[in-house]
Structures are given as C-alpha cells and as structure tokens.
Design a protein around this motif. Structure first.
Motif, PDB file in Angstrom:
ATOM      1  N   LYS A  60      36.507  38.319  40.812  1.00 37.47           N
ATOM      2  CA  LYS A  60      35.914  39.526  41.379  1.00 37.47           C
ATOM      3  C   LYS A  60      36.541  40.753  40.738  1.00 37.47           C
ATOM      4  O   LYS A  60      37.755  40.953  40.818  1.00 37.47           O
ATOM      5  CB  LYS A  60      36.131  39.576  42.883  1.00 37.47           C
ATOM      6  CG  LYS A  60      35.396  38.482  43.627  1.00 37.47           C
ATOM      7  CD  LYS A  60      35.623  38.581  45.107  1.00 37.47           C
ATOM      8  CE  LYS A  60      34.894  37.451  45.811  1.00 37.47           C
ATOM      9  NZ  LYS A  60      35.104  37.460  47.240  1.00 37.47           N
ATOM     10  N   GLY A  61      35.723  41.551  40.076  1.00 34.71           N
ATOM     11  CA  GLY A  61      36.210  42.782  39.478  1.00 34.71           C
ATOM     12  C   GLY A  61      37.280  42.544  38.434  1.00 34.71           C
ATOM     13  O   GLY A  61      37.099  41.783  37.501  1.00 34.71           O
ATOM     14  N   THR A  62      38.421  43.179  38.650  1.00 36.75           N
ATOM     15  CA  THR A  62      39.522  43.075  37.688  1.00 36.75           C
ATOM     16  C   THR A  62      40.744  42.405  38.306  1.00 36.75           C
ATOM     17  O   THR A  62      41.855  42.569  37.829  1.00 36.75           O
ATOM     18  CB  THR A  62      39.912  44.481  37.195  1.00 36.75           C
ATOM     19  OG1 THR A  62      40.265  45.278  38.321  1.00 36.75           O
ATOM     20  CG2 THR A  62      38.784  45.139  36.425  1.00 36.75           C
ATOM     21  N   ASP A  63      40.547  41.627  39.350  1.00 39.19           N
ATOM     22  CA  ASP A  63      41.660  40.987  40.062  1.00 39.19           C
ATOM     23  C   ASP A  63      42.093  39.700  39.358  1.00 39.19           C
ATOM     24  O   ASP A  63      41.814  38.585  39.812  1.00 39.19           O
ATOM     25  CB  ASP A  63      41.268  40.717  41.507  1.00 39.19           C
ATOM     26  CG  ASP A  63      42.455  40.322  42.367  1.00 39.19           C
ATOM     27  OD1 ASP A  63      43.581  40.243  41.843  1.00 39.19           O
ATOM     28  OD2 ASP A  63      42.250  40.089  43.574  1.00 39.19           O
ATOM     29  N   ARG A  82      45.843  38.644  30.950  1.00 41.22           N
ATOM     30  CA  ARG A  82      46.411  39.700  31.794  1.00 41.22           C
ATOM     31  C   ARG A  82      46.661  40.964  30.981  1.00 41.22           C
ATOM     32  O   ARG A  82      46.331  42.066  31.400  1.00 41.22           O
ATOM     33  CB  ARG A  82      47.727  39.248  32.419  1.00 41.22           C
ATOM     34  CG  ARG A  82      47.591  38.342  33.593  1.00 41.22           C
ATOM     35  CD  ARG A  82      48.960  37.957  34.110  1.00 41.22           C
ATOM     36  NE  ARG A  82      48.865  37.072  35.256  1.00 41.22           N
ATOM     37  CZ  ARG A  82      49.799  36.213  35.595  1.00 41.22           C
ATOM     38  NH1 ARG A  82      50.908  36.105  34.884  1.00 41.22           N
ATOM     39  NH2 ARG A  82      49.651  35.450  36.658  1.00 41.22           N
ATOM     40  N   SER A  83      47.256  40.783  29.824  1.00 36.98           N
ATOM     41  CA  SER A  83      47.568  41.921  28.963  1.00 36.98           C
ATOM     42  C   SER A  83      46.304  42.655  28.527  1.00 36.98           C
ATOM     43  O   SER A  83      46.230  43.884  28.588  1.00 36.98           O
ATOM     44  CB  SER A  83      48.344  41.438  27.739  1.00 36.98           C
ATOM     45  OG  SER A  83      48.559  42.481  26.840  1.00 36.98           O
ATOM     46  N   LEU A  84      45.304  41.899  28.109  1.00 39.38           N
ATOM     47  CA  LEU A  84      44.044  42.507  27.674  1.00 39.38           C
ATOM     48  C   LEU A  84      43.337  43.214  28.821  1.00 39.38           C
ATOM     49  O   LEU A  84      42.780  44.299  28.642  1.00 39.38           O
ATOM     50  CB  LEU A  84      43.131  41.450  27.054  1.00 39.38           C
ATOM     51  CG  LEU A  84      43.616  40.881  25.720  1.00 39.38           C
ATOM     52  CD1 LEU A  84      42.796  39.651  25.339  1.00 39.38           C
ATOM     53  CD2 LEU A  84      43.542  41.934  24.631  1.00 39.38           C
ATOM     54  N   LYS A  93      42.458  47.147  29.157  1.00 35.25           N
ATOM     55  CA  LYS A  93      41.089  47.581  29.432  1.00 35.25           C
ATOM     56  C   LYS A  93      41.056  48.548  30.623  1.00 35.25           C
ATOM     57  O   LYS A  93      40.382  49.577  30.584  1.00 35.25           O
ATOM     58  CB  LYS A  93      40.204  46.362  29.710  1.00 35.25           C
ATOM     59  CG  LYS A  93      38.754  46.667  29.844  1.00 35.25           C
ATOM     60  CD  LYS A  93      37.946  45.396  29.942  1.00 35.25           C
ATOM     61  CE  LYS A  93      36.478  45.719  29.932  1.00 35.25           C
ATOM     62  NZ  LYS A  93      35.649  44.568  29.688  1.00 35.25           N
ATOM     63  N   ILE A  94      41.802  48.226  31.665  1.00 38.73           N
ATOM     64  CA  ILE A  94      41.858  49.080  32.852  1.00 38.73           C
ATOM     65  C   ILE A  94      42.499  50.420  32.512  1.00 38.73           C
ATOM     66  O   ILE A  94      42.013  51.472  32.929  1.00 38.73           O
ATOM     67  CB  ILE A  94      42.608  48.371  33.999  1.00 38.73           C
ATOM     68  CG1 ILE A  94      41.789  47.182  34.503  1.00 38.73           C
ATOM     69  CG2 ILE A  94      42.920  49.333  35.132  1.00 38.73           C
ATOM     70  CD1 ILE A  94      42.550  46.241  35.420  1.00 38.73           C
ATOM     71  N   LEU A  95      43.580  50.394  31.745  1.00 39.03           N
ATOM     72  CA  LEU A  95      44.262  51.625  31.346  1.00 39.03           C
ATOM     73  C   LEU A  95      43.340  52.507  30.506  1.00 39.03           C
ATOM     74  O   LEU A  95      43.269  53.719  30.708  1.00 39.03           O
ATOM     75  CB  LEU A  95      45.542  51.296  30.585  1.00 39.03           C
ATOM     76  CG  LEU A  95      46.386  52.482  30.134  1.00 39.03           C
ATOM     77  CD1 LEU A  95      46.860  53.294  31.345  1.00 39.03           C
ATOM     78  CD2 LEU A  95      47.577  52.013  29.319  1.00 39.03           C
ATOM     79  N   THR A  96      42.637  51.904  29.569  1.00 34.29           N
ATOM     80  CA  THR A  96      41.699  52.649  28.731  1.00 34.29           C
ATOM     81  C   THR A  96      40.606  53.278  29.574  1.00 34.29           C
ATOM     82  O   THR A  96      40.253  54.445  29.391  1.00 34.29           O
ATOM     83  CB  THR A  96      41.073  51.726  27.662  1.00 34.29           C
ATOM     84  OG1 THR A  96      42.119  51.201  26.851  1.00 34.29           O
ATOM     85  CG2 THR A  96      40.077  52.456  26.795  1.00 34.29           C
ATOM     86  N   GLN A 121      38.278  58.097  32.144  1.00 33.11           N
ATOM     87  CA  GLN A 121      37.821  58.774  33.361  1.00 33.11           C
ATOM     88  C   GLN A 121      38.556  60.096  33.554  1.00 33.11           C
ATOM     89  O   GLN A 121      37.945  61.103  33.911  1.00 33.11           O
ATOM     90  CB  GLN A 121      38.033  57.870  34.585  1.00 33.11           C
ATOM     91  CG  GLN A 121      37.140  56.655  34.627  1.00 33.11           C
ATOM     92  CD  GLN A 121      35.686  57.014  34.772  1.00 33.11           C
ATOM     93  OE1 GLN A 121      34.960  57.167  33.796  1.00 33.11           O
ATOM     94  NE2 GLN A 121      35.247  57.153  35.984  1.00 33.11           N
ATOM     95  N   ALA A 122      39.866  60.089  33.328  1.00 38.57           N
ATOM     96  CA  ALA A 122      40.657  61.311  33.486  1.00 38.57           C
ATOM     97  C   ALA A 122      40.242  62.362  32.458  1.00 38.57           C
ATOM     98  O   ALA A 122      40.118  63.549  32.793  1.00 38.57           O
ATOM     99  CB  ALA A 122      42.147  60.994  33.350  1.00 38.57           C
TER     100      ALA A 122
END
Length: 98
Positions: free
Chosen positions: A2-5, A62-64, A68-71, A76-77
C-alpha cells in the motif's frame, strides 16, 4: 503493498515466506516475488543489480523507495515555492513611472 509503506510490506512478505516456504523454494524466486509489487523503475533497478539474496533486494528496494520519496518531496517543495513567488509577484502593484 500500500502506497510507499515498504517496511510493512517487507515484514508481511517475510512472514508469508516462512509460512509458505514451498511456494518460493529458492532465493531467486523470493527476490522475484518480493520486487514484483514495486513500480517498474524500482523493479528494473533492483533486477539490474542482480541480487542473489532476498536481504540484498530488500535493502536496495528500501533505498530506492527512500530516494523516490525524497525526490517527490523536494519537487513538491520547489513547486510550492514557485507558486508562492508567482502569487506574491501577481499581488505586487507597480507604481507608475514619471
């Protein structure tokens, strides 16, 4: 997944592997099944590294996913800053010259 979990997915996957060891008898099958739920770009990157052990695939995935989440958060910021600047520039009234 689910999502990014990734953490919950990984934990549940490892539990199921223990319960259903006959369904994925060798390590390469485990790796293939584990990464099968990820987005194509993550699947491709993990497979390109040719992990031999499930743990290697988990660490890489996990690293990838973290990257991806950080990018995504960074974009967004940046977009928010651009919109805020645009909004401020549109509200500033220029005084007539002369």
């Amino acid at each position: 997944m689910k999502g990014t979990d990734v953490e919950s997915y990984t934990q549940r996957f490892q539990e199921l592997i223990l319960l259903c060891s006959r369904m994925v008898p060798d390590e390469s099958d485990k790796v293939e099944k584990y990464i099968g739920v990820f987005h194509d770009s993550i699947q491709g990157s993990v497979m390109a590294s040719k992990p031999k052990m499930l743990q290697e695939a988990i660490v890489l995935a996990r690293s990838l996913m973290d990257q991806k989440i950080l990018t995504y958060a960074t974009r967004q910021a940046e977009n928010k800053r651009k919109m805020d600047n645009k909004s401020r520039n549109n509200h500033v009234q220029q005084s007539p010259c002369g």
